[in-house]
Design an enzyme around this catalytic site. Sequence first.
Site, PDB file in Angstrom:
ATOM      1  N   GLU A  94       0.849  -1.191   0.000  1.00  0.00           N
ATOM      2  CA  GLU A  94       0.000   0.000   0.000  1.00  0.00           C
ATOM      3  C   GLU A  94       0.883   1.239   0.000  1.00  0.00           C
ATOM      4  OE1 GLU A  94      -3.559   1.959   2.757  1.00  0.00           O
ATOM      5  OE2 GLU A  94      -2.103   0.581   3.670  1.00  0.00           O
ATOM      6  N   LYS A 135      -9.552   2.622  -2.533  1.00  0.00           N
ATOM      7  CA  LYS A 135      -9.800   2.065  -1.208  1.00  0.00           C
ATOM      8  C   LYS A 135     -11.170   2.483  -0.674  1.00  0.00           C
ATOM      9  CE  LYS A 135      -7.502   1.784   3.349  1.00  0.00           C
ATOM     10  NZ  LYS A 135      -6.338   2.298   4.116  1.00  0.00           N
ATOM     11  N   CYS A 192      -5.527  -2.820   2.744  1.00  0.00           N
ATOM     12  CA  CYS A 192      -5.295  -2.681   4.184  1.00  0.00           C
ATOM     13  C   CYS A 192      -6.563  -2.749   5.038  1.00  0.00           C
ATOM     14  CB  CYS A 192      -4.513  -1.393   4.444  1.00  0.00           C
ATOM     15  SG  CYS A 192      -3.615  -1.387   6.026  1.00  0.00           S
TER      16      CYS A 192
END
Length: 255
Positions: free
Chosen positions: A40, A106, A140
């Site tokens: 990430e 994300k 994540c």
Amino acid sequence: MIVSLIQAPLVWENPFENRLYFEQKIKAISQQTDLIVLPEMFTSGFTMNPKYVAETMQGETISWLIELAKAKNAAITGSLVIQEGEHFFNRMVFVFPSGKLEYYDKRHLFTLAGEEKVYQLGNEKKIVEFNNWKICLQVCYDLRFPVFARNTEEYDLLIYVANWPKVRINAWDILLKARAVENLTYVVGLNRIGLDGNQNEYVGHSQVIDELGNYLLEPQRNEHVFHVELDKEKMLETRKKLNFLNDRDDFSIST
């Protein structure tokens, strides 16, 4: 399919140095590989200062990724800070060997760090089709939200790229296994190592898990490039034999 995971330290808010590092690592891969996974925000670390590191989709890092993917004849995926107009995104890109590009923004922004205050959340689940594999892209904090990752598309591989800190690494290990088992799919979790600019410590624990929760790559702590071969037919045979996904709940996700 052979997947290569680059577990690495990141230079804080320095895209040039990080590109140089990953270029050396990627070019040094001597064996055949199909997909290379980067962490990430691999150009900067998990920064809440996007204006210092943001690029556009026509910027240097995207052009660099396309050139590398073509040169290695392998796909490359990882997330970086992208700016569109006045908005910043934590965007996971997937670059095909042909130079074609798809991306995922994300969905779950990390409110504990104030990510939602500086980044725009994504509103679309992304499944990439590559080499006859259906690959679900996640970043994540998405790992904590199983509904969003639920395998309603019959995908074959779930990838998480992360800056997941040492203090909560036990949760990383547990949740990656859970996502593999509940979705009857391969899971690749790629995390960084080292210290970031806020003195958060990262210990990696990058890993690969099969559809039954078995490790193909146990959690790793060292700076290294790991290579793992995935067998789609074996996974599909298990999925067909157990048939658990046929009993999943129907639902919809609001955006």
